[in-house]
Design an enzyme around this catalytic site. Structure first.
Site, PDB file in Angstrom:
ATOM      1  N   SER A  33       1.703   3.927   8.359  1.00 47.12           N
ATOM      2  CA  SER A  33       2.903   4.014   7.524  1.00 47.12           C
ATOM      3  C   SER A  33       2.801   5.232   6.626  1.00 47.12           C
ATOM      4  O   SER A  33       1.798   5.964   6.653  1.00 47.12           O
ATOM      5  CB  SER A  33       3.086   2.746   6.671  1.00 47.12           C
ATOM      6  OG  SER A  33       2.092   2.699   5.666  1.00 47.12           O
ATOM      7  N   GLY A  34       3.852   5.460   5.858  1.00 40.76           N
ATOM      8  CA  GLY A  34       3.827   6.498   4.831  1.00 40.76           C
ATOM      9  C   GLY A  34       3.691   7.918   5.344  1.00 40.76           C
ATOM     10  O   GLY A  34       4.129   8.264   6.447  1.00 40.76           O
ATOM     11  N   THR A  49      -6.136   9.431   9.832  1.00 41.33           N
ATOM     12  CA  THR A  49      -6.502   8.070   9.431  1.00 41.33           C
ATOM     13  C   THR A  49      -5.443   7.475   8.496  1.00 41.33           C
ATOM     14  O   THR A  49      -4.728   8.201   7.799  1.00 41.33           O
ATOM     15  CB  THR A  49      -7.876   8.044   8.726  1.00 41.33           C
ATOM     16  OG1 THR A  49      -7.793   8.788   7.505  1.00 41.33           O
ATOM     17  CG2 THR A  49      -8.970   8.608   9.611  1.00 41.33           C
ATOM     18  N   GLY A  50      -5.360   6.148   8.516  1.00 39.32           N
ATOM     19  CA  GLY A  50      -4.394   5.450   7.654  1.00 39.32           C
ATOM     20  C   GLY A  50      -2.982   5.853   7.995  1.00 39.32           C
ATOM     21  O   GLY A  50      -2.163   6.104   7.109  1.00 39.32           O
ATOM     22  N   TYR A  62      -9.311   5.970  -9.937  1.00 45.90           N
ATOM     23  CA  TYR A  62      -8.591   6.531  -8.782  1.00 45.90           C
ATOM     24  C   TYR A  62      -8.644   8.061  -8.836  1.00 45.90           C
ATOM     25  O   TYR A  62      -8.990   8.722  -7.845  1.00 45.90           O
ATOM     26  CB  TYR A  62      -7.136   6.036  -8.809  1.00 45.90           C
ATOM     27  CG  TYR A  62      -6.242   6.676  -7.765  1.00 45.90           C
ATOM     28  CD1 TYR A  62      -6.420   6.398  -6.415  1.00 45.90           C
ATOM     29  CD2 TYR A  62      -5.222   7.552  -8.131  1.00 45.90           C
ATOM     30  CE1 TYR A  62      -5.606   6.985  -5.452  1.00 45.90           C
ATOM     31  CE2 TYR A  62      -4.400   8.133  -7.184  1.00 45.90           C
ATOM     32  CZ  TYR A  62      -4.591   7.855  -5.839  1.00 45.90           C
ATOM     33  OH  TYR A  62      -3.790   8.441  -4.889  1.00 45.90           O
ATOM     34  N   SER A  70      -4.720  13.720  -4.481  1.00 42.97           N
ATOM     35  CA  SER A  70      -3.664  13.217  -5.364  1.00 42.97           C
ATOM     36  C   SER A  70      -3.628  14.106  -6.587  1.00 42.97           C
ATOM     37  O   SER A  70      -4.679  14.545  -7.073  1.00 42.97           O
ATOM     38  CB  SER A  70      -3.953  11.786  -5.803  1.00 42.97           C
ATOM     39  OG  SER A  70      -3.045  11.416  -6.836  1.00 42.97           O
TER      40      SER A  70
HETATM   41  N1  LIG Z   1       2.247   7.346  -2.235  1.00 41.19           N
HETATM   42  C1  LIG Z   1       1.916   8.160  -3.213  1.00 41.19           C
HETATM   43  O1  LIG Z   1       2.679   8.368  -4.165  1.00 41.19           O
HETATM   44  C2  LIG Z   1       0.601   8.897  -3.198  1.00 41.19           C
HETATM   45  C3  LIG Z   1       0.398   9.898  -4.136  1.00 41.19           C
HETATM   46  C4  LIG Z   1      -0.778  10.629  -4.113  1.00 41.19           C
HETATM   47  C5  LIG Z   1      -1.728  10.372  -3.146  1.00 41.19           C
HETATM   48  N2  LIG Z   1      -1.511   9.391  -2.229  1.00 41.19           N
HETATM   49  C6  LIG Z   1      -2.536   9.207  -1.185  1.00 41.19           C
HETATM   50  O2  LIG Z   1      -1.951   9.424   0.075  1.00 41.19           O
HETATM   51  C7  LIG Z   1      -2.597   8.641   1.077  1.00 41.19           C
HETATM   52  C8  LIG Z   1      -1.564   7.890   1.888  1.00 41.19           C
HETATM   53  O3  LIG Z   1      -0.766   7.155   1.013  1.00 41.19           O
HETATM   54  P1  LIG Z   1       0.644   6.509   1.427  1.00 41.19           P
HETATM   55  O4  LIG Z   1       1.341   6.216   0.150  1.00 41.19           O
HETATM   56  O5  LIG Z   1       1.311   7.326   2.480  1.00 41.19           O
HETATM   57  O6  LIG Z   1       0.115   5.170   2.073  1.00 41.19           O
HETATM   58  P2  LIG Z   1       0.850   3.847   2.557  1.00 41.19           P
HETATM   59  O7  LIG Z   1       2.247   4.103   3.016  1.00 41.19           O
HETATM   60  O8  LIG Z   1       0.582   2.791   1.563  1.00 41.19           O
HETATM   61  O9  LIG Z   1      -0.008   3.583   3.875  1.00 41.19           O
HETATM   62  C9  LIG Z   1      -1.363   3.449   3.824  1.00 41.19           C
HETATM   63  C10 LIG Z   1      -1.851   3.508   5.255  1.00 41.19           C
HETATM   64  O10 LIG Z   1      -3.256   3.511   5.275  1.00 41.19           O
HETATM   65  C11 LIG Z   1      -3.739   2.392   6.007  1.00 41.19           C
HETATM   66  N3  LIG Z   1      -4.968   1.989   5.360  1.00 41.19           N
HETATM   67  C12 LIG Z   1      -5.126   1.425   4.132  1.00 41.19           C
HETATM   68  N4  LIG Z   1      -6.430   1.184   3.913  1.00 41.19           N
HETATM   69  C13 LIG Z   1      -7.092   1.641   5.010  1.00 41.19           C
HETATM   70  C14 LIG Z   1      -8.450   1.692   5.381  1.00 41.19           C
HETATM   71  N5  LIG Z   1      -9.408   1.164   4.596  1.00 41.19           N
HETATM   72  N6  LIG Z   1      -8.783   2.232   6.568  1.00 41.19           N
HETATM   73  C15 LIG Z   1      -7.831   2.717   7.390  1.00 41.19           C
HETATM   74  N7  LIG Z   1      -6.537   2.705   7.106  1.00 41.19           N
HETATM   75  C16 LIG Z   1      -6.172   2.162   5.924  1.00 41.19           C
HETATM   76  C17 LIG Z   1      -2.621   1.375   5.977  1.00 41.19           C
HETATM   77  O11 LIG Z   1      -2.639   0.490   7.059  1.00 41.19           O
HETATM   78  P3  LIG Z   1      -3.506  -0.884   6.990  1.00 41.19           P
HETATM   79  O12 LIG Z   1      -3.140  -1.547   5.685  1.00 41.19           O
HETATM   80  O13 LIG Z   1      -3.117  -1.656   8.208  1.00 41.19           O
HETATM   81  O14 LIG Z   1      -4.936  -0.463   7.030  1.00 41.19           O
HETATM   82  C18 LIG Z   1      -1.418   2.325   6.085  1.00 41.19           C
HETATM   83  O15 LIG Z   1      -1.277   2.786   7.395  1.00 41.19           O
HETATM   84  C19 LIG Z   1      -3.614   7.804   0.315  1.00 41.19           C
HETATM   85  O16 LIG Z   1      -4.884   8.408   0.391  1.00 41.19           O
HETATM   86  C20 LIG Z   1      -3.100   7.810  -1.108  1.00 41.19           C
HETATM   87  O17 LIG Z   1      -4.138   7.628  -2.067  1.00 41.19           O
HETATM   88  C21 LIG Z   1      -0.382   8.635  -2.249  1.00 41.19           C
END
Ligand SMILES: NC(=O)c1ccc[n+]([C@@H]2O[C@H](COP(=O)([O-])OP(=O)(O)OC[C@H]3O[C@@H](n4cnc5c(N)ncnc54)[C@H](OP(=O)(O)O)[C@@H]3O)[C@@H](O)[C@H]2O)c1
Length: 243
Positions: free
Chosen positions: A16-17, A12-13, A150, A137
């Site tokens: 990107s990323g 899911t999600g 968060y 996280s």
């Molecule tokens: N980046 C960091 O430093 C970091 C650190 C620790 C944990 N995390 C966790 O890692 C996960 C992924 O983060 P990321 O940084 O790789 O994300 P990201 O690049 O910002 O991408 C987020 C992705 O999730 C989708 N998304 C957002 N809200 C959604 C929803 N309600 N339902 C379905 N899809 C959804 C977005 O597409 P749409 O907007 O089109 O829905 C996008 O594909 C998250 O759970 C985040 O909390 C991130």
């Protein structure tokens, strides 16, 4: 031979990323993947970027009807699932004293409630011996300014993994949390300079993580390489929450 030959994964999600990087790697390793995101255009781009063995399903993980539609599609197209990587989640600052009901509901509704139902709704389709991965996280292991809500929403996932590993033991389904440190994704693009400095100061290599460094760990947890890893949390944080 790929590490996920013949496996079906839901991520899911993943438009990107780190989840998109994981979807690409899972397909390279032989899996068929179902990916989700809320925006159809980004979903179409992601499907194109992955190129083969992928179905995109427009779905908001915070909406239970969307999750039902996701698994109806999986059932219709493949009939089962072996790996669930629940990664959809979002951050957001909410300093204590100023936390609003809306901020609380937003963070818990996607990060905690959405993850719970993404897993629960997958169970009827999950084959015995499957793997569930939740994107956590390291925020829940540290005290960080403004991030308590968060962090709390992600701390729950650590607890879910322990309980669900017990509840799914008979089906040999493993449940683990992958907890990233700061990763260079869209989520961190507009980071204020002080926040970036804070993150870098805690990482010995002085460089943010890359989505591909999460993908390799997700592959480890999805595949048989991690057959004895269960109910656990793996931090992929460059050391930030460890030292
Ligand atoms: N980046 C960091 O430093 C970091 C650190 C620790 C944990 N995390 C966790 O890692 C996960 C992924 O983060 P990321 O940084 O790789 O994300 P990201 O690049 O910002 O991408 C987020 C992705 O999730 C989708 N998304 C957002 N809200 C959604 C929803 N309600 N339902 C379905 N899809 C959804 C977005 O597409 P749409 O907007 O089109 O829905 C996008 O594909 C998250 O759970 C985040 O909390 C991130």
């Amino acid at each position: 031979m790929g590490k996920l030959d013949g496996k079906v994964a839901v991520i899911t999600g993943a438009t990107s990323g780190m989840a998109l990087a994981s979807a690409k790697l899972f397909v390279e390793e032989g899996a068929y993947v179902f990916i989700t995101g809320r925006r159809q255009e980004s979903l179409d781009d992601a499907v194109k970027a992955i190129g083969r063995n992928v179905t995109g399903v427009q779905a908001d993980s915070a909406k239970l009807a969307d999750l039902d539609r996701l698994y109806e599609t999986v059932k219709r197209e493949k009939g089962h699932v072996d790996v669930v990587f629940s990664s959809a989640g979002h951050g957001g600052r909410a300093p204590l004293g100023e936390i609003t009901e809306e901020q609380f509901d937003n963070l818990f509704s996607l990060n905690t409630r959405g993850t719970l139902f993404t897993v629960q709704k997958a169970l009827p389709l999950m084959r015995d011996g499957g793997s569930i991965i939740m994107n956590g996280s390291i925020a829940h292991l540290k005290g960080m300014q403004g991030l308590s809500v968060y962090a709390g929403s992600k701390a729950a996932l650590r607890s879910f993994a322990r309980s669900w590993a017990v509840e799914l033991a008979e089906r040999r389904i493993r449940v683990n949390v992958l907890s990233p440190g700061p990763i260079a994704t869209n989520a961190l693009t507009n980071l204020p300079a002080e926040a970036k400095e804070y993150f870098l100061s805690g990482i010995p290599r002085k460089e943010l993580g890359h989505p591909e460094e999460i993908a390799t760990t997700a592959l480890f947890l999805a595949s048989n390489d991690s057959s004895f890893v269960n109910g656990s949390e793996i931090c992929v944080d460059g050391g930030m929450a460890q030292i």
